[in-house]
Scaffold this motif. Structure first.
Motif, PDB file in Angstrom:
ATOM      1  N   TYR A  39     -21.524 -36.776  12.509  1.00  0.00           N
ATOM      2  CA  TYR A  39     -21.249 -35.402  12.911  1.00  0.00           C
ATOM      3  C   TYR A  39     -21.889 -34.411  11.940  1.00  0.00           C
ATOM      4  N   LEU A  40     -22.365 -33.307  12.521  1.00  0.00           N
ATOM      5  CA  LEU A  40     -22.845 -32.167  11.745  1.00  0.00           C
ATOM      6  C   LEU A  40     -21.812 -31.059  11.863  1.00  0.00           C
ATOM      7  N   TYR A  41     -21.468 -30.440  10.748  1.00  0.00           N
ATOM      8  CA  TYR A  41     -20.587 -29.281  10.806  1.00  0.00           C
ATOM      9  C   TYR A  41     -21.380 -28.063  10.348  1.00  0.00           C
ATOM     10  N   ILE A  42     -21.471 -27.079  11.254  1.00  0.00           N
ATOM     11  CA  ILE A  42     -22.207 -25.843  10.971  1.00  0.00           C
ATOM     12  C   ILE A  42     -21.216 -24.696  11.042  1.00  0.00           C
ATOM     13  N   ASP A  43     -20.894 -24.127   9.896  1.00  0.00           N
ATOM     14  CA  ASP A  43     -19.927 -23.034   9.851  1.00  0.00           C
ATOM     15  C   ASP A  43     -20.562 -21.728  10.321  1.00  0.00           C
ATOM     16  N   PRO A  79     -18.042 -21.529  14.649  1.00  0.00           N
ATOM     17  CA  PRO A  79     -18.440 -22.733  13.918  1.00  0.00           C
ATOM     18  C   PRO A  79     -18.420 -23.947  14.832  1.00  0.00           C
ATOM     19  N   THR A  81     -18.796 -28.369  15.347  1.00  0.00           N
ATOM     20  CA  THR A  81     -18.911 -29.761  14.939  1.00  0.00           C
ATOM     21  C   THR A  81     -19.749 -30.460  15.990  1.00  0.00           C
ATOM     22  N   THR A 127     -18.638 -36.625   8.640  1.00  0.00           N
ATOM     23  CA  THR A 127     -19.134 -35.288   8.939  1.00  0.00           C
ATOM     24  C   THR A 127     -19.943 -34.760   7.767  1.00  0.00           C
ATOM     25  N   SER A 128     -21.144 -34.323   8.064  1.00  0.00           N
ATOM     26  CA  SER A 128     -22.015 -33.714   7.057  1.00  0.00           C
ATOM     27  C   SER A 128     -22.059 -32.215   7.313  1.00  0.00           C
ATOM     28  N   ALA A 129     -21.600 -31.433   6.359  1.00  0.00           N
ATOM     29  CA  ALA A 129     -21.537 -29.978   6.512  1.00  0.00           C
ATOM     30  C   ALA A 129     -22.715 -29.328   5.795  1.00  0.00           C
ATOM     31  N   PHE A 130     -23.309 -28.340   6.434  1.00  0.00           N
ATOM     32  CA  PHE A 130     -24.356 -27.559   5.786  1.00  0.00           C
ATOM     33  C   PHE A 130     -24.440 -26.192   6.457  1.00  0.00           C
ATOM     34  N   GLN A 131     -25.056 -25.253   5.774  1.00  0.00           N
ATOM     35  CA  GLN A 131     -25.188 -23.892   6.284  1.00  0.00           C
ATOM     36  C   GLN A 131     -26.677 -23.548   6.386  1.00  0.00           C
TER      37      GLN A 131
END
Length: 293
Positions: A39-43, A79, A81, A127-131
């Motif tokens: 998963y990608l998490y983009i805030d 945001p 996921t 989950t990999s989070a990035f902005q």
């Protein structure tokens, strides 16, 4: 006692279970893990600008348009996921999405920005989070910039007895950042029409946009004044924006709304509005105005 139908059904179920068991028995651990998504998490998506030539970095990106290994995955409201079915190393490309012309149902990947590209290794069920950070295209041309911080205003009243625009006073709690342009309407001056003092050109070959932050007690219209060959001048209304007690940002697609003409010799940004008779006073705030193509 079992009936023939039950025997047949039991036999069939047994075959199916055996087939499933055999398929899993024949898979390696790596095969099983590759079928589990990462998963990608983009805030949020940030905008980076050169403030002198491109204005400030305030943006209103509503969606992430996601591509995996150059293939479109989908559009995800922020945001977000984002599931990627094959948890492995992928090239990820993110395009910043906007609401066009103030219409929530009209969404697009803003074509004036460079996509954010990266390569990321996803792990199963992780989950990999990035902005992401995006910037304007190198080819983007800014023909009007106004942030009202320089002590002068590039907009002027073109209506006889119309309300003028002023720079906000120090300490005004309604401003967004720095200074803002303000139009005050009352019984003496119930309406306004503003235009940029300088003309600019817009090409027909690429898309043109007006960006603007605004806060207003009454609705107002964004448009362009078009000078054409033969000396004709037309006032083209593009969008009408509703009152809002909070600051908003609009992206106006000039060409899609018929604001770009093949015989045009020059354009001016045009803002106009009228106070309803039911309202005694009203104020409109503008900031970070950009016209670009």
């Amino acid at each position: 006692m079992k009936y023939p139908e039950q025997n047949n059904r039991s036999h069939l179920i047994g075959i199916l279970l055996a087939a499933v068991a055999f398929s899993f028995w024949g898979c390696s651990k790596e095969d099983l893990e590759s079928s589990v998504p990462g998963y990608l998490y983009i805030d949020t998506i940030h905008l980076t600008t050169d403030e002198i030539s491109q204005g400030n970095n305030r943006a209103a990106f509503t969606d992430a348009w996601v591509f995996v290994d150059n293939e479109p995955l989908g559009v995800f409201p922020l945001p977000a996921t984002v599931p990627v079915l094959d948890a492995a190393t992928h090239k990820i490309s993110i395009r910043a999405g906007i609401v066009e012309n103030g219409i929530d149902a009209l969404r697009s990947a803003y074509p004036k920005l460079v996509p954010f590209d990266t390569t990321i290794s996803l792990l199963p069920n992780r989950t990999s989070a990035f902005q992401p950070r995006v910037r304007y295209l190198n080819s983007a041309q800014f023909v009007q910039l106004e942030n009202f911080d320089g002590g002068s205003v590039s907009l002027e009243s073109i209506q006889t007895n119309g309300a003028p625009i002023r720079i906000s006073i120090a300490g005004d709690p309604n401003v967004l950042d720095g200074a803002a342009g303000v139009v005050d309407l009352d019984a003496t001056q119930p309406s306004f029409q503003l235009a940029t003092s300088d003309t600019f050109l817009l090409p027909t070959s690429v898309s043109s946009y007006i960006e603007m932050n605004y806060r207003c007690d009454v609705e107002f219209t964004v448009g362009v004044i078009v000078s054409s060959t033969g000396g004709t001048v037309s006032f083209n209304s593009l969008v009408t924006l509703r009152p809002t007690t909070t600051w908003k940002k609009v992206y106006v697609n000039v060409a899609d709304l018929g604001g770009v003409q093949t015989d045009a010799t020059g354009y001016k940004l045009w803002l106009s509005g009228t106070k309803p008779s039911s309202v005694s006073q009203a104020s409109l705030y503008f900031d970070n105005i950009k016209v670009l193509y």
